[in-house]
Design an enzyme around this catalytic site. Structure first.
Site, PDB file in Angstrom:
ATOM      1  N   ASN A 115      -6.365  86.768  27.540  1.00  0.00           N
ATOM      2  CA  ASN A 115      -6.458  86.636  26.098  1.00  0.00           C
ATOM      3  C   ASN A 115      -7.312  87.794  25.572  1.00  0.00           C
ATOM      4  OD1 ASN A 115      -6.367  85.574  23.535  1.00  0.00           O
ATOM      5  ND2 ASN A 115      -7.295  83.624  24.075  1.00  0.00           N
ATOM      6  N   HIS A 135      -2.560  87.371  23.672  1.00  0.00           N
ATOM      7  CA  HIS A 135      -2.858  88.047  24.928  1.00  0.00           C
ATOM      8  C   HIS A 135      -2.630  89.547  24.736  1.00  0.00           C
ATOM      9  CE1 HIS A 135      -3.250  84.587  27.858  1.00  0.00           C
ATOM     10  NE2 HIS A 135      -3.038  84.009  26.696  1.00  0.00           N
ATOM     11  N   HIS A 142      -3.616  83.242  18.810  1.00  0.00           N
ATOM     12  CA  HIS A 142      -4.028  83.284  20.213  1.00  0.00           C
ATOM     13  C   HIS A 142      -3.199  84.388  20.884  1.00  0.00           C
ATOM     14  CE1 HIS A 142      -5.214  80.894  23.988  1.00  0.00           C
ATOM     15  NE2 HIS A 142      -4.354  81.781  24.455  1.00  0.00           N
ATOM     16  N   ARG A 195     -11.951  78.191  29.928  1.00  0.00           N
ATOM     17  CA  ARG A 195     -10.725  77.462  30.282  1.00  0.00           C
ATOM     18  C   ARG A 195      -9.545  78.419  30.458  1.00  0.00           C
ATOM     19  NH1 ARG A 195      -5.454  76.802  28.959  1.00  0.00           N
ATOM     20  NH2 ARG A 195      -5.978  76.850  26.742  1.00  0.00           N
ATOM     21  N   ASP A 196      -9.047  78.971  29.393  1.00  0.00           N
ATOM     22  CA  ASP A 196      -7.869  79.836  29.474  1.00  0.00           C
ATOM     23  C   ASP A 196      -8.158  81.078  30.309  1.00  0.00           C
ATOM     24  OD1 ASP A 196      -5.231  80.497  28.900  1.00  0.00           O
ATOM     25  OD2 ASP A 196      -5.728  81.579  27.074  1.00  0.00           O
ATOM     26  N   CYS A 206      -1.772  84.357  32.544  1.00  0.00           N
ATOM     27  CA  CYS A 206      -0.950  83.155  32.456  1.00  0.00           C
ATOM     28  C   CYS A 206      -0.160  83.027  33.747  1.00  0.00           C
ATOM     29  CB  CYS A 206      -0.006  83.198  31.259  1.00  0.00           C
ATOM     30  SG  CYS A 206       1.071  81.754  31.167  1.00  0.00           S
TER      31      CYS A 206
END
Length: 301
Positions: free
Chosen positions: A252, A212, A210, A19-20, A243
């Site tokens: 990430n 990055h 979380h 997803r991310d 992002c």
């Protein structure tokens, strides 16, 4: 955490790559996503975020999340979750049979306005009907909080502001708050100050991190967080992603790099590093790019 060891015995890895990660890469086929998730499901991971039920107009990479959820083979011991920014997304996620959902807001007004076109308080109001439905259907909800260190629009985020919005998410009914350094500018001391402030409002057992890796500080920041008792870490296989609303932000932190660090610290993850690396190589081949993970590159034959 034992008295003789500043590290927890075990940490939980929440895999964000499907997803991310993929929402910030070029569009890949539904089959490629399914293959990635099924490979990751066999690594020992216990929580995989598989997609996002958002408008395909805004995030075309996630347009097939329903098809992915419905077609993939699930492992019984894995939680499969999805991001649901509104009630419509939540309803689609429920139709797809997700185990959990996640909602997201920002600790900074500028990012909230640029990311989801509303204020922080308005974003929280939007989540109320999702929380109500989730409670009725007994679906756990995870809360993501962006820009917990810096914002690309507003600059530094005060630890007290992070703590305040994190408490709002907890009060809404989120079982866990994932603290996101969205643009990857955090350093261990600033992360420590932020976690200390949040911990005054929220038990450490309900916090995740979380990070990055834009400035190469993600592993150092995770190390700082786990010495403070945090035992849930969001990661992305092969370091995929970025992002779209934070220019220059890299993916990430790579799952492989976190697993290798945990091995070296004697922290159990239950996850097979080599199998994760193989899943990363396969999706990177599909994307026609190299993994961002140093450990993945070192392991590659």
């Amino acid at each position: 955490m034992s008295a003789t060891n500043k590290y927890p015995e075990k940490v939980t890895i929440v895999e964000m790559g499907a997803r991310d990660g993929l929402q910030n890469e070029r569009v890949v086929s539904t089959n490629a996503k399914i293959n990635l998730i099924e490979q990751l499901s066999e690594t020992g991971l216990s929580h995989i975020e598989v997609g996002s039920f958002v408008s395909p107009k805004w995030v075309p990479q996630m347009a097939d999340s329903k098809a992915v959820m419905e077609r993939m083979i699930r492992e019984p011991n894995v939680i499969y979750s999805a991001l649901t920014p509104n009630l419509q997304g939540f309803e689609k996620a429920m139709e797809s049979g997700v185990d959990q959902v996640a909602i997201f807001t920002s600790a900074s007004e500028g990012f909230c306005q640029n990311n989801i076109n509303c204020s922080i308080s308005e974003s929280l109001e939007r989540f109320a009907p999702i929380m109500e439905q989730a409670k009725q259907q007994n679906i756990p909800v995870r809360g993501y909080l962006s820009c917990v260190v810096d914002c690309p629009y507003d600059g530094p985020t005060s630890p007290e502001q992070v703590a305040s919005v994190a408490k709002d998410l907890l009060d809404l009914g989120c079982y866990e708050i994932s603290l996101g350094d969205t643009i990857g500018t955090g350093t261990p001391q600033r992360v420590s100050n932020m976690i200390q402030a949040v911990h005054k409002q929220i038990p450490i057992s309900q916090l995740a991190v979380h990070f990055h890796d834009t400035w190469g500080q993600a592993l150092a920041n995770i190390h700082q967080a786990i010495t403070m008792g945090i035992t849930v870490i969001d990661t992305s296989v092969a370091g995929l992603g970025g992002c779209p609303y934070a220019k220059g932000a890299s993916g990430n932190v790579a799952t492989e790099d976190v697993l290798y660090m945990c091995q070296g610290l004697g922290i159990e993850t239950g996850v097979d590093l080599n199998k994760v690396a193989q899943a990363g190589w396969a999706i990177c081949k599909n994307l026609n790019k190299q993994p961002s993970s140093k450990v993945s590159l070192a392991l590659r034959p």
